[in-house]
Design a protein around this motif. Structure first.
Motif, PDB file in Angstrom:
ATOM      1  N   ASN A 360       0.814  -1.209   0.000  1.00 18.37           N
ATOM      2  CA  ASN A 360       0.000   0.000   0.000  1.00 18.37           C
ATOM      3  C   ASN A 360       0.849   1.261   0.000  1.00 18.37           C
ATOM      4  OD1 ASN A 360       1.001   0.140   2.624  1.00 18.37           O
ATOM      5  ND2 ASN A 360      -0.964   0.672   3.546  1.00 18.37           N
ATOM      6  N   GLY A 361       2.134   1.107   0.016  1.00 14.48           N
ATOM      7  CA  GLY A 361       3.018   2.257  -0.084  1.00 14.48           C
ATOM      8  C   GLY A 361       3.175   3.060   1.192  1.00 14.48           C
ATOM      9  N   VAL A 362       2.634   2.580   2.291  1.00 14.51           N
ATOM     10  CA  VAL A 362       2.686   3.371   3.530  1.00 14.51           C
ATOM     11  C   VAL A 362       3.516   2.624   4.560  1.00 14.51           C
ATOM     12  CG1 VAL A 362       1.331   4.431   5.375  1.00 14.51           C
ATOM     13  CG2 VAL A 362       0.392   4.285   3.070  1.00 14.51           C
ATOM     14  N   ILE A 363       4.653   3.190   4.947  1.00 15.82           N
ATOM     15  CA  ILE A 363       5.466   2.568   5.986  1.00 15.82           C
ATOM     16  C   ILE A 363       5.030   3.097   7.341  1.00 15.82           C
ATOM     17  CG2 ILE A 363       7.801   2.308   6.901  1.00 15.82           C
ATOM     18  CD1 ILE A 363       8.866   2.465   4.130  1.00 15.82           C
ATOM     19  N   PRO A 364       4.571   2.226   8.217  1.00 15.06           N
ATOM     20  CA  PRO A 364       4.058   2.708   9.503  1.00 15.06           C
ATOM     21  C   PRO A 364       5.176   3.216  10.407  1.00 15.06           C
ATOM     22  CG  PRO A 364       4.054   0.312   9.441  1.00 15.06           C
ATOM     23  CD  PRO A 364       4.530   0.752   8.120  1.00 15.06           C
ATOM     24  N   PHE A 365       4.862   4.188  11.212  1.00 15.40           N
ATOM     25  CA  PHE A 365       5.831   4.746  12.149  1.00 15.40           C
ATOM     26  C   PHE A 365       5.279   4.586  13.563  1.00 15.40           C
ATOM     27  CE2 PHE A 365       3.182   8.396  12.931  1.00 15.40           C
ATOM     28  CZ  PHE A 365       2.487   8.539  11.758  1.00 15.40           C
ATOM     29  N   HIS A 366       6.054   4.988  14.528  1.00 14.59           N
ATOM     30  CA  HIS A 366       5.651   4.821  15.914  1.00 14.59           C
ATOM     31  C   HIS A 366       4.416   5.650  16.237  1.00 14.59           C
ATOM     32  CE1 HIS A 366       5.956   4.252  20.190  1.00 14.59           C
ATOM     33  NE2 HIS A 366       6.011   5.550  20.386  1.00 14.59           N
ATOM     34  N   GLY A 367       3.319   4.996  16.603  1.00 14.80           N
ATOM     35  CA  GLY A 367       2.074   5.693  16.911  1.00 14.80           C
ATOM     36  C   GLY A 367       1.030   5.556  15.823  1.00 14.80           C
ATOM     37  N   PHE A 368       1.392   4.906  14.728  1.00 12.96           N
ATOM     38  CA  PHE A 368       0.493   4.808  13.584  1.00 12.96           C
ATOM     39  C   PHE A 368      -0.826   4.135  13.949  1.00 12.96           C
ATOM     40  CE2 PHE A 368       0.134   5.300   9.049  1.00 12.96           C
ATOM     41  CZ  PHE A 368      -0.796   4.361   8.671  1.00 12.96           C
ATOM     42  N   SER A 369      -0.742   3.128  14.799  1.00 13.97           N
ATOM     43  CA  SER A 369      -1.972   2.388  15.130  1.00 13.97           C
ATOM     44  C   SER A 369      -2.997   3.263  15.847  1.00 13.97           C
ATOM     45  CB  SER A 369      -1.643   1.171  15.988  1.00 13.97           C
ATOM     46  OG  SER A 369      -0.951   1.569  17.152  1.00 13.97           O
ATOM     47  N   MET A 370      -2.553   4.396  16.373  1.00 19.57           N
ATOM     48  CA  MET A 370      -3.487   5.267  17.074  1.00 19.57           C
ATOM     49  C   MET A 370      -4.459   5.967  16.126  1.00 19.57           C
ATOM     50  SD  MET A 370      -2.908   4.607  20.109  1.00 19.57           S
ATOM     51  CE  MET A 370      -3.584   5.825  21.217  1.00 19.57           C
ATOM     52  N   TYR A 371      -4.195   5.886  14.832  1.00 21.92           N
ATOM     53  CA  TYR A 371      -5.169   6.436  13.879  1.00 21.92           C
ATOM     54  C   TYR A 371      -6.411   5.549  13.826  1.00 21.92           C
ATOM     55  CZ  TYR A 371      -1.573   9.530  11.832  1.00 21.92           C
ATOM     56  OH  TYR A 371      -0.609  10.492  11.620  1.00 21.92           O
ATOM     57  N   VAL A 372      -6.196   4.283  14.067  1.00 16.72           N
ATOM     58  CA  VAL A 372      -7.304   3.325  13.963  1.00 16.72           C
ATOM     59  C   VAL A 372      -8.058   3.181  15.277  1.00 16.72           C
ATOM     60  CG1 VAL A 372      -7.933   0.998  13.257  1.00 16.72           C
ATOM     61  CG2 VAL A 372      -5.834   2.006  12.408  1.00 16.72           C
ATOM     62  N   ALA A 373      -7.296   3.226  16.372  1.00 23.55           N
ATOM     63  CA  ALA A 373      -7.866   2.884  17.680  1.00 23.55           C
ATOM     64  C   ALA A 373      -9.188   3.565  18.020  1.00 23.55           C
ATOM     65  CB  ALA A 373      -6.830   3.109  18.773  1.00 23.55           C
ATOM     66  N   PRO A 374      -9.310   4.897  17.870  1.00 23.77           N
ATOM     67  CA  PRO A 374     -10.573   5.513  18.276  1.00 23.77           C
ATOM     68  C   PRO A 374     -11.769   4.994  17.466  1.00 23.77           C
ATOM     69  CG  PRO A 374      -8.892   7.184  17.954  1.00 23.77           C
ATOM     70  CD  PRO A 374      -8.330   5.920  17.422  1.00 23.77           C
TER      71      PRO A 374
END
Lengths: 525, 404
Positions: A360-374
């Protein structure tokens, strides 16, 4: 280009995008099927079919799809402008983004080499079976993550932004009290408070808001009950544009999931579910190096969060699939970033053997999962959760970690934050600067995550209501400034960066809408 | 009353002691003249046992009602609820109404339960009606999830059958071997795929008339392992039991959040995923169950703290936990000892809303009676009573009016 031509080009572009889409075939089928109906007359065939599509709700669905296209459409440009100019018009920004990408990819590749872990490998059969069994509880898996480090953290990215310079702008002319005190030294066009007041009129002090006028001590008849009734009507109408407008004053908790899905035109039909299943199958078959980064990120952030730990397993299910979703590549048309390329074994440099990595061309960085969590608070069905997250990412979140001149881009947000602070709280800004506590160093991590993980969830959702409602991340910068304004008294007392950080460490009790409202509408100018 | 409150406790927990000290109350020993004694269960039993004949003076308060175990021991609770329902039925009360299948409409809040070994045969009859069901065995006198197990075959509880060597007489009198067995609810609401329970704090200040308060900041406790009704996992307690005492030994127990959520998180999640009406109804029902349970325990004495295991754990498992319990005790003491003064034993006034802290009024019988008297009066004089959206009372909105 004149307006008329612009408009027809726009229309042609959207028609082309929707042609051949699932919606298109559905509408065609509906149109064919309705020919049997008694109210369709041969003499007035066209009008009757159109009228049928209207009453059966299909026209509304088409409207919503068009509305969605408008959101992700490129701004009008010169017909001969090269593609890269459409992604990002400013050359120096493009250059900076490209060199940042190179750094990240290099870091990823060296991690792969050092640890002896390939970027991608096919899973052996036994491993595939195990993963299928464990799909719903990957959180209990304990892969050895110690060796993996996040590819980068927000503060690394901040350093890059700080070093951005426009080569055509000679900033040493302005060495005076009027010069910019902050860290961002590029001259982007930022709105000031009077302009913000015009843009965000729905937030003004005399309009009812969710997040203020629905609190326990306010009688619901004064605002909330009527507002909720209107919201219900909006949901029944299934109108994206209306939902977006409505969201500006907040979404009632019971309607938010439906409203956001409407605004994002996330319908979760059969083909969406099938698409999600395909992605899931991809996860089972292949293991990607970035999967470990995702595991590590979730374990470090969401699993330790008081609100989101419950949803750990959903986060894996969404993010692992997200990494493999090539549909996301589309957004690079309007993202200043370019998807990283990797080469098949032994064929480095040979374009024939280049693949986008991750898919998908997106390299996750530290904290990325917080976009999904809420979002887990709103959607408990994986494919729906996935679909909403993906749309939010390609409309908004990507701007928070790529270098661009966009109004909603992180560079503009940082500059806006600093300007607001310097203009309206000069004493505070000066003081913090003197003690070596540049405000952006503290606020940056909030903004990169759109405050996820820093605010309590109900407040965060109220903030994200406005991001969706105004189709812009600007409120994030405004809130950051408002937080500093709120804690100004305490901040004036501190004498070091560490103590400033301590004053601003805990935002979980903040009520964001009053803060934003007061900052925008009650600040003397 | 002049002079500071003199307190004693036999529970050395900082959340208690810090609260007493911050009010500048004076610590004394139990042999001295004390006003407030926070007792452990053992002490209550000793102090109020029939032999000692201890009597509280007008200026003494304790934190447990002597017969508290009527509510907290599982077998006594069941007995009380069953008896309460029958009484209401006899009176012809509307509350005891049943539907066409014979199920209580308003009082159906405990699953089918039997006492073992006393009701063993009744249980077997019920079990055979649905032989694929799962049942949960809980020892009557234990807590923290100790000794609980699940069964799905009669052979697993042979020990408790009438023919077994354990004499029923011994079991009944010692109370140690007695168990309750309930139909296991194997389709619990799951969040993030995990089972959870609710820990709510209720303060009862007077029993006649009933005045109780619910602490707004209750919490949910999650299992660390995904829930599955699969029979192969029936003996995996990490899946089925939410007690922290059990969960904290699991591999995935996290000491930062302790597997806990606040009730407001739960509310937000339920409202967002299921809608506000459903959520309000759920919380109304929870409050209803609490009040009915209190009413079922027919006793009349002075002061009581309720927590369905008598002694709420005052141990803190996380930092947030410690803060919560400290504030809980603080708010409790403020209601029970307003202005830090020893209340008159005839004190019956309800505290004003501002003094409740994080408690909200769950049920105030006195106020309910006076309001309904007022309503009668008004309707008699032909006036209409507008709906008042009383936010302070019973969790949500005017729905409270439905059960007065």
């Amino acid at each position: 280009m004149d307006e008329g031509t612009e408009l027809s080009l726009s229309i042609a572009h959207i028609v082309q995008r929707l042609k051949g889409s699932h919606l298109h075939s559905q509408i065609e089928r509906q149109a064919k099927d309705c020919l049997h109906r008694p109210e369709i007359k041969l003499e007035s065939l066209k009008e009757d079919v159109r009228s049928f599509l209207k009453t059966s709700g299909w026209e509304k669905k088409l409207q919503n799809a068009i509305y969605r296209e408008l959101h992700i459409q490129l701004p009008p440009s010169h017909p001969t402008a090269p593609l890269e100019h459409l992604k990002e018009p400013l050359a120096y920004m493009r250059k900076a983004q490209a060199s940042w990408e190179k750094r990240i990819l290099k870091s990823l590749n060296s991690m792969s080499t050092e640890l002896g872990v390939p970027l991608a490998r096919k899973r052996p059969g036994a491993e595939q079976k195990e993963l299928i069994n464990k799909w719903n509880e990957m959180g209990t898996d304990e892969p050895d993550l110690n060796r993996f480090r996040p590819v980068y953290a927000p503060k690394d990215f901040l350093e890059v932004l700080i070093s951005l310079r426009n080569p055509n702008h000679d900033s040493c002319e302005d060495v005076s009290a009027r010069s910019h005190w902050g860290l961002i030294q590029v001259p982007l066009n930022i709105r000031d408070i009077p302009q913000l007041r015009q843009a965000y009129t729905e937030l003004n002090l005399s309009s009812g808001q969710l997040g203020i006028d629905d609190l326990a001590h306010v009688h619901p008849d004064l605002f909330e009950n009527d507002y909720v009734q209107i919201g219900k009507k909006v949901v029944v109408e299934q109108d994206s544009a209306a939902a977006q407008q409505y969201s500006r004053r907040g979404c009632p908790t019971g309607l938010r999931a439906a409203l956001w899905a409407l605004i994002l035109n996330s319908t979760n039909q059969l083909q969406d579910m099938m698409h999600y299943e395909q992605l899931r199958a991809g996860v089972i078959q292949h293991n990607l190096l970035v999967d470990n980064l995702i595991y590590k990120d979730v374990k470090l952030t969401a699993s330790n969060d008081d609100y989101y730990f419950v949803f750990e397993d959903f986060l894996y299910q969404v993010l692992l699939c997200f990494s493999r979703d090539t549909a996301v590549l589309e957004h690079f048309k309007y993202n200043s970033a370019t998807p990283p390329k990797s080469y098949l074994h032994g064929k480095v440099g040979d374009e024939e053997y280049a693949v986008v990595y991750p898919p998908n061309g997106v390299i996750p960085f530290h904290g990325f999962s917080m976009y999904v969590a809420p979002l887990c608070f709103l959607y408990n069905e994986p494919s729906k959760l996935y679909s909403v997250f993906r749309e939010m990412y390609i409309r908004y979140f990507f701007r928070l970690h790529s270098i661009s001149s966009s109004f909603s881009g992180i560079v503009s947000l940082c500059l806006q934050f600093e300007r607001l602070l310097q203009t309206h709280l000069p004493q505070l800004f000066y003081h913090l600067r003197q003690i070596g506590a540049q405000p952006l160093r503290i606020a940056f991590k909030w903004m990169v995550r759109a405050f996820s993980g820093y605010l309590s969830t109900d407040q965060l959702l109220l903030l994200w209501d406005r991001i969706l409602g105004y189709d812009s991340l600007e409120v994030v910068a405004v809130l950051a400034a408002a937080v500093f304004a709120f804690r100004a008294e305490n901040l004036m007392e501190v004498t070091s960066l560490a103590s400033a950080e301590a004053v601003l460490a805990d935002l979980s009790t903040l009520k964001v809408i009053p803060l934003i409202q007061i900052f925008l509408f009650a600040t003397a100018i | 009353m002049a002079g500071k409150v003199k307190w004693v406790t036999d529970i050395e927990k900082s959340v208690l002691i810090n609260n007493f000290e911050k009010r500048e109350w004076v610590q004394v020993t139990e042999n001295e003249d004390w006003n407030f004694y926070w007792m452990s269960i053992q002490t209550i039993r000793n102090v109020f046992s029939v032999d000692t004949g201890y009597r509280l003076s007008d200026e003494q308060l304790v934190n447990h009602f002597p017969n508290h175990y009527e509510l907290t021991r599982k077998d006594l609770m069941i007995k009380n609820i069953k008896r309460y329902r029958k009484e209401l039925e006899k009176e012809g009360s509307l509350l005891a109404e049943k539907d066409k299948n014979g199920k209580y409409i308003y009082l159906d809040f405990v699953p089918v339960t039997f006492m073992l070994p006393a009701d063993y045969n009744l249980f077997v009859e019920e079990f055979r009606k649905n032989p694929s069901s799962t049942w949960i065995m809980k020892p009557c006198g234990k807590a923290q999830g100790k000794g609980i197990f699940l069964i799905n075959k009669l052979s697993q509880i042979k020990k408790w059958s009438r023919d077994s060597r354990t004499s029923t007489f011994v079991a009944a009198s010692s109370g140690k071997e007695a168990y309750v067995i309930s139909l296991y609810i194997d389709n619990p609401l799951l969040i993030g795929g995990k089972k959870f329970d609710l820990r709510l704090y209720v303060l009862v200040t007077t029993y006649r008339p009933l005045k109780c308060y619910m602490y707004k900041l209750g919490f949910c406790r999650f299992c660390t392992v995904k829930y599955t009704p699969s029979t192969s996992e029936l003996d995996n307690m990490f899946v089925h039991l939410t007690n922290v005492a059990i969960q904290k030994h699991g591999d995935d127990y996290n000491h930062v959040h302790g597997g806990k959520w606040t009730v407001s998180n739960l509310r937000l999640y339920l409202e967002s995923t299921r809608g506000k009406e459903v959520t309000n109804r759920l919380f109304d029902q929870i409050h209803w169950i609490v009040v009915q349970s209190l009413k079922a325990v027919a006793v009349s004495l002075y002061f009581w703290f309720l927590n369905v295991n008598a002694s709420p754990s005052l141990t803190s498992s996380t930092a947030n936990d410690r803060i919560l319990k400290y504030n809980l005790i603080n708010d409790t003491l403020n209601i029970v000892m307003p202005n830090g003064e020893i209340p008159d034993c005839r004190w019956n006034r309800s505290p004003p809303r501002e003094a409740l802290g994080n408690y909200q009024v769950l049920y105030d019988e006195e106020q309910a009676q006076s309001e309904s008297a007022e309503r009668d009066l008004r309707s008699r004089s032909g006036q209409l009573l507008g709906s008042k959206g009383a936010r302070g009372s019973v969790g949500a909105r005017p729905a409270a009016a439905t059960w007065k």
